[in-house]
Structures are given as C-alpha cells and as structure tokens.
Design a protein around this motif. Structure first.
Motif, PDB file in Angstrom:
ATOM      1  N   LEU A  39       0.809  -1.216   0.000  1.00 35.75           N
ATOM      2  CA  LEU A  39       0.000   0.000   0.000  1.00 35.75           C
ATOM      3  C   LEU A  39       0.846   1.272   0.000  1.00 35.75           C
ATOM      4  CD1 LEU A  39      -2.805  -1.096   2.458  1.00 35.75           C
ATOM      5  CD2 LEU A  39      -2.986  -0.828  -0.028  1.00 35.75           C
ATOM      6  N   SER A  40       2.124   1.156   0.311  1.00 41.46           N
ATOM      7  CA  SER A  40       3.000   2.324   0.271  1.00 41.46           C
ATOM      8  C   SER A  40       3.330   2.722  -1.168  1.00 41.46           C
ATOM      9  CB  SER A  40       4.283   2.076   1.066  1.00 41.46           C
ATOM     10  OG  SER A  40       5.125   1.150   0.396  1.00 41.46           O
ATOM     11  N   ASN A  41       3.048   1.832  -2.107  1.00 40.22           N
ATOM     12  CA  ASN A  41       3.248   2.118  -3.522  1.00 40.22           C
ATOM     13  C   ASN A  41       1.955   2.740  -4.058  1.00 40.22           C
ATOM     14  OD1 ASN A  41       3.239   1.973  -6.352  1.00 40.22           O
ATOM     15  ND2 ASN A  41       4.502   0.134  -6.362  1.00 40.22           N
ATOM     16  N   PRO A  42       1.983   4.011  -4.460  1.00 36.95           N
ATOM     17  CA  PRO A  42       0.756   4.671  -4.926  1.00 36.95           C
ATOM     18  C   PRO A  42       0.073   3.955  -6.091  1.00 36.95           C
ATOM     19  CG  PRO A  42       2.520   6.271  -4.646  1.00 36.95           C
ATOM     20  CD  PRO A  42       3.129   4.909  -4.473  1.00 36.95           C
ATOM     21  N   GLU A  43       0.844   3.338  -6.961  1.00 40.65           N
ATOM     22  CA  GLU A  43       0.262   2.625  -8.101  1.00 40.65           C
ATOM     23  C   GLU A  43      -0.538   1.402  -7.642  1.00 40.65           C
ATOM     24  OE1 GLU A  43       0.130   3.549 -11.392  1.00 40.65           O
ATOM     25  OE2 GLU A  43       0.861   5.405 -10.492  1.00 40.65           O
ATOM     26  N   VAL A  44      -0.088   0.751  -6.585  1.00 41.88           N
ATOM     27  CA  VAL A  44      -0.808  -0.393  -6.030  1.00 41.88           C
ATOM     28  C   VAL A  44      -1.979   0.101  -5.192  1.00 41.88           C
ATOM     29  CG1 VAL A  44      -0.653  -2.374  -4.458  1.00 41.88           C
ATOM     30  CG2 VAL A  44       1.227  -1.891  -6.054  1.00 41.88           C
ATOM     31  N   ALA A  45      -1.712   1.074  -4.330  1.00 46.69           N
ATOM     32  CA  ALA A  45      -2.728   1.565  -3.395  1.00 46.69           C
ATOM     33  C   ALA A  45      -3.977   2.077  -4.093  1.00 46.69           C
ATOM     34  CB  ALA A  45      -2.134   2.658  -2.510  1.00 46.69           C
ATOM     35  N   LYS A  46      -3.814   2.704  -5.255  1.00 49.09           N
ATOM     36  CA  LYS A  46      -4.985   3.250  -5.946  1.00 49.09           C
ATOM     37  C   LYS A  46      -5.933   2.158  -6.433  1.00 49.09           C
ATOM     38  CE  LYS A  46      -3.123   3.683 -10.624  1.00 49.09           C
ATOM     39  NZ  LYS A  46      -2.720   4.607 -11.670  1.00 49.09           N
ATOM     40  N   ASN A  47      -5.434   0.925  -6.529  1.00 54.93           N
ATOM     41  CA  ASN A  47      -6.257  -0.196  -6.984  1.00 54.93           C
ATOM     42  C   ASN A  47      -6.787  -1.067  -5.843  1.00 54.93           C
ATOM     43  OD1 ASN A  47      -5.942   0.343  -9.808  1.00 54.93           O
ATOM     44  ND2 ASN A  47      -3.855  -0.408  -9.608  1.00 54.93           N
ATOM     45  N   VAL A  48      -6.497  -0.671  -4.606  1.00 55.14           N
ATOM     46  CA  VAL A  48      -6.942  -1.442  -3.445  1.00 55.14           C
ATOM     47  C   VAL A  48      -8.094  -0.702  -2.777  1.00 55.14           C
ATOM     48  CG1 VAL A  48      -6.282  -2.401  -1.203  1.00 55.14           C
ATOM     49  CG2 VAL A  48      -4.659  -2.437  -3.109  1.00 55.14           C
ATOM     50  N   ALA A  49      -9.269  -1.273  -2.891  1.00 52.67           N
ATOM     51  CA  ALA A  49     -10.456  -0.687  -2.271  1.00 52.67           C
ATOM     52  C   ALA A  49     -10.509  -1.075  -0.789  1.00 52.67           C
ATOM     53  CB  ALA A  49     -11.714  -1.200  -2.975  1.00 52.67           C
ATOM     54  N   PRO A  50     -11.182  -0.274   0.017  1.00 48.23           N
ATOM     55  CA  PRO A  50     -11.368  -0.681   1.412  1.00 48.23           C
ATOM     56  C   PRO A  50     -12.061  -2.044   1.475  1.00 48.23           C
ATOM     57  CG  PRO A  50     -12.024   1.598   1.106  1.00 48.23           C
ATOM     58  CD  PRO A  50     -11.777   1.020  -0.263  1.00 48.23           C
TER      59      PRO A  50
END
Length: 72
Positions: A39-50
């Motif tokens: 989740l510290s990677n913005p490219e990954v985090a933007k694709n992870v929904a709550p």
C-alpha cells in the motif's frame, strides 16, 4: 478465505500465497508488513479498495485511508 466467509466476513481480495511468502521471506516481515509495503506504492494503493483481504492465512482489513488492521 473459506473460513472467513463461514464467519460472514466479506473478502475483497486474495493475494497469491507463493508470492506473499517469497516477499515475506525476502523482507523478513509478516502479513501486515507485506500489505503495508504494498500500500505504500501509490500505483498499487490506488487499486486497493477498502475491505478485507486474505494474505496467507490471515484476514486483514484495509480502511479508506489505507490503514491495515488484523481481522484474524
């Protein structure tokens, strides 16, 4: 995932166990550390929904602010 569903815990995603174990061994951390790093990677985090995610044999919750807490 099956155990979580038997407790009526909705699962938003499941990580590949082999990839997780390899990364954990390489970095020396647990499932929470693995997910926090992802989740510290913005490219990954933007694709992870709550929601709840299965990482190895753990269920972890990601909230709207990308905070990670263990469900079990």
């Amino acid at each position: 995932a099956t155990l979580a569903r038997s407790y009526d815990i909705d699962i938003a995603g499941i990580e590949d166990t082999t990839a997780v174990k390899n990364k954990m061994k390489e970095k020396g951390y647990d499932e929470v550390g693995y997910l926090r790093e992802m989740l510290s990677n913005p490219e990954v985090a933007k694709n992870v929904a709550p929601g709840n995610y299965v990482i190895n044999n753990r269920v972890l919750n990601v909230d709207a602010d990308k905070n990670v807490t263990a469900v079990f």
